[in-house]
Design a protein around this motif. Structure first.
Motif, PDB file in Angstrom:
ATOM      1  N   GLY A  69       0.836  -1.199   0.000  1.00 55.88           N
ATOM      2  CA  GLY A  69       0.000   0.000   0.000  1.00 55.88           C
ATOM      3  C   GLY A  69       0.873   1.252   0.000  1.00 55.88           C
ATOM      4  N   ILE A  70       0.668   2.108  -0.984  1.00 56.90           N
ATOM      5  CA  ILE A  70       1.460   3.338  -1.061  1.00 56.90           C
ATOM      6  C   ILE A  70       1.244   4.186   0.191  1.00 56.90           C
ATOM      7  N   ASP A  71       0.011   4.207   0.691  1.00 53.68           N
ATOM      8  CA  ASP A  71      -0.282   4.975   1.899  1.00 53.68           C
ATOM      9  C   ASP A  71       0.472   4.435   3.104  1.00 53.68           C
ATOM     10  N   GLN A  72       0.667   3.116   3.163  1.00 59.93           N
ATOM     11  CA  GLN A  72       1.402   2.533   4.282  1.00 59.93           C
ATOM     12  C   GLN A  72       2.884   2.883   4.201  1.00 59.93           C
ATOM     13  N   ILE A  73       3.425   2.908   2.995  1.00 58.37           N
ATOM     14  CA  ILE A  73       4.820   3.308   2.801  1.00 58.37           C
ATOM     15  C   ILE A  73       5.025   4.753   3.258  1.00 58.37           C
ATOM     16  N   VAL A  74       4.109   5.624   2.853  1.00 54.18           N
ATOM     17  CA  VAL A  74       4.201   7.028   3.254  1.00 54.18           C
ATOM     18  C   VAL A  74       4.061   7.161   4.772  1.00 54.18           C
ATOM     19  N   ALA A  75       3.189   6.365   5.369  1.00 49.97           N
ATOM     20  CA  ALA A  75       3.006   6.419   6.824  1.00 49.97           C
ATOM     21  C   ALA A  75       4.289   6.032   7.562  1.00 49.97           C
ATOM     22  N   ILE A  76       4.974   5.013   7.074  1.00 46.17           N
ATOM     23  CA  ILE A  76       6.235   4.607   7.702  1.00 46.17           C
ATOM     24  C   ILE A  76       7.255   5.733   7.591  1.00 46.17           C
ATOM     25  N   LEU A  77       7.385   6.300   6.392  1.00 46.89           N
ATOM     26  CA  LEU A  77       8.372   7.363   6.174  1.00 46.89           C
ATOM     27  C   LEU A  77       8.059   8.596   7.010  1.00 46.89           C
ATOM     28  N   THR A  78       6.798   9.016   7.042  1.00 46.48           N
ATOM     29  CA  THR A  78       6.456  10.211   7.822  1.00 46.48           C
ATOM     30  C   THR A  78       6.599   9.951   9.318  1.00 46.48           C
ATOM     31  N   GLY A  79       6.357   8.701   9.729  1.00 47.86           N
ATOM     32  CA  GLY A  79       6.571   8.363  11.136  1.00 47.86           C
ATOM     33  C   GLY A  79       8.033   8.475  11.520  1.00 47.86           C
ATOM     34  N   LEU A  80       8.904   8.000  10.650  1.00 43.63           N
ATOM     35  CA  LEU A  80      10.343   8.103  10.906  1.00 43.63           C
ATOM     36  C   LEU A  80      10.800   9.556  10.865  1.00 43.63           C
ATOM     37  N   GLU A  81      10.291  10.309   9.889  1.00 38.83           N
ATOM     38  CA  GLU A  81      10.647  11.724   9.782  1.00 38.83           C
ATOM     39  C   GLU A  81      10.193  12.483  11.027  1.00 38.83           C
ATOM     40  N   ARG A  82       8.998  12.173  11.476  1.00 39.77           N
ATOM     41  CA  ARG A  82       8.435  12.822  12.665  1.00 39.77           C
ATOM     42  C   ARG A  82       9.221  12.467  13.918  1.00 39.77           C
ATOM     43  N   GLU A  83       9.581  11.201  14.061  1.00 41.32           N
ATOM     44  CA  GLU A  83      10.250  10.732  15.274  1.00 41.32           C
ATOM     45  C   GLU A  83      11.726  11.122  15.319  1.00 41.32           C
ATOM     46  N   LEU A  84      12.398  11.026  14.168  1.00 43.65           N
ATOM     47  CA  LEU A  84      13.851  11.200  14.139  1.00 43.65           C
ATOM     48  C   LEU A  84      14.301  12.529  13.541  1.00 43.65           C
ATOM     49  N   GLY A  85      13.407  13.183  12.796  1.00 42.59           N
ATOM     50  CA  GLY A  85      13.713  14.508  12.265  1.00 42.59           C
ATOM     51  C   GLY A  85      14.801  14.547  11.220  1.00 42.59           C
ATOM     52  N   GLU A  86      14.970  13.472  10.463  1.00 41.82           N
ATOM     53  CA  GLU A  86      16.044  13.408   9.473  1.00 41.82           C
ATOM     54  C   GLU A  86      15.497  13.511   8.055  1.00 41.82           C
ATOM     55  N   GLU A  87      16.205  14.261   7.218  1.00 41.15           N
ATOM     56  CA  GLU A  87      15.776  14.528   5.844  1.00 41.15           C
ATOM     57  C   GLU A  87      15.678  13.259   5.015  1.00 41.15           C
ATOM     58  N   ARG A  88      16.473  12.247   5.330  1.00 45.41           N
ATOM     59  CA  ARG A  88      16.480  11.052   4.484  1.00 45.41           C
ATOM     60  C   ARG A  88      15.145  10.295   4.523  1.00 45.41           C
ATOM     61  N   TYR A  89      14.291  10.607   5.486  1.00 49.29           N
ATOM     62  CA  TYR A  89      13.000   9.937   5.570  1.00 49.29           C
ATOM     63  C   TYR A  89      11.872  10.729   4.895  1.00 49.29           C
ATOM     64  N   ARG A  90      12.207  11.849   4.275  1.00 50.02           N
ATOM     65  CA  ARG A  90      11.185  12.658   3.610  1.00 50.02           C
ATOM     66  C   ARG A  90      10.600  11.880   2.435  1.00 50.02           C
ATOM     67  N   PRO A 109       7.893  13.266  -3.395  1.00 52.04           N
ATOM     68  CA  PRO A 109       6.635  13.933  -3.769  1.00 52.04           C
ATOM     69  C   PRO A 109       5.706  13.041  -4.580  1.00 52.04           C
ATOM     70  N   LEU A 110       6.263  12.174  -5.411  1.00 54.74           N
ATOM     71  CA  LEU A 110       5.421  11.278  -6.205  1.00 54.74           C
ATOM     72  C   LEU A 110       4.578  10.382  -5.305  1.00 54.74           C
ATOM     73  N   LEU A 111       5.149   9.873  -4.210  1.00 54.01           N
ATOM     74  CA  LEU A 111       4.396   9.008  -3.298  1.00 54.01           C
ATOM     75  C   LEU A 111       3.247   9.774  -2.658  1.00 54.01           C
TER      76      LEU A 111
END
Length: 249
Positions: free
Chosen positions: A192-213, A216-218
């Motif tokens: 699920g594309i939405d699940q992939i985005v959820a994982i990435l945004t969760g990591l970005e939110r928790e760890l604050g690192e640019e590599r998890y952004r 835009p296509l997703l």
């Protein structure tokens, strides 16, 4: 008498989990149907990008025994954060619902509130009773396999948007190069594309690192409702039986 499990969440992981539990002769029910004394476990598969996850968990906790383990998806949030919502945080077990029925190993994590609770590992016997090997990992969004896969999908999405290769060639290169059953974009459609985005945004939110952004296509695909096999369209198109029909555009 069959074991009883309360299932929470309405995302793409619910149906495969329910089918697997039925094969284990486990009766699945909602919190409203539960008799707290007889419930083996609560299993929450909601990814948790909004407040619904918290509301479901708080409601479920009220109808089960304080000794009943609560297994909760940690694709977007840590087990420690989720446990902080509950009256008995020490019985929370973070886990990955990704490919739960098919994979012999289930990744789990322990919330900080249960760090000194010697009885916490007893909750894992529920999974072992269903024939699962349990691997305890650190408490971060996405755990290991989902996190690693999400990063690969993200990089593949950037490569696709930058026209480095088309989607078919990206997947072919990764299948041949890694001997995986699917390429990263095929994996994204399955999970699920939405699940992939959820994982990435969760990591970005928790760890604050640019590599998890997220690429835009997703994000655009989620806005458009192109979520993968479940919606009939993702990086590829699918028929009503979720069989791939061919490449997009």
């Amino acid at each position: 008498m069959a074991d009883k499990v309360v299932i929470l969440g309405d995302g793409p992981f619910r149906e495969p989990l329910a089918t697997f539990l039925a094969s284990q002769r486990v009766a699945c029910m909602s919190p409203e149907q539960a008799d707290g004394r007889d419930v083996l476990a609560v299993i929450d598969v909601q990814t948790g990008c909004d407040g619904g996850k918290r509301d479901w968990l708080v409601s479920a906790e009220r109808v089960v025994s304080e000794r009943t383990p609560i297994f909760t998806s940690v694709l977007h949030r840590t087990a420690t954060e989720i446990a902080s919502w509950l009256a008995h945080p020490e019985r929370v077990v973070g886990f990955s619902p990704v490919q739960f029925a098919d994979m012999p190993v289930v990744e789990v994590c322990r919330p900080l509130q249960a760090e000194e609770d010697a009885s916490w590992t007893e909750h894992l016997q529920v999974l072992a009773g269903w024939g699962k090997e349990v691997e305890e990992v650190g408490d971060e969004p996405g755990l290991v396999f989902p996190r690693t896969l999400a990063l690969l999908v993200n990089e593949a999405a950037f490569a696709l948007a930058e026209k480095i290769a088309d989607k078919v060639d990206i997947d072919l290169a990764m299948r041949k190069g890694t001997n995986w059953p699917y390429g990263p974009l095929e994996w994204a459609d399955r999970i699920g594309i939405d699940q992939i985005v959820a994982i990435l945004t969760g990591l970005e939110r928790e760890l604050g690192e640019e590599r998890y952004r997220p690429a835009p296509l997703l994000r655009k695909m989620v806005y458009a409702g192109y979520l993968g096999r479940a919606s009939g369209r993702g990086f590829y198109c699918y028929d009503e039986q979720s069989v791939r029909k061919g490449a997009e555009g």
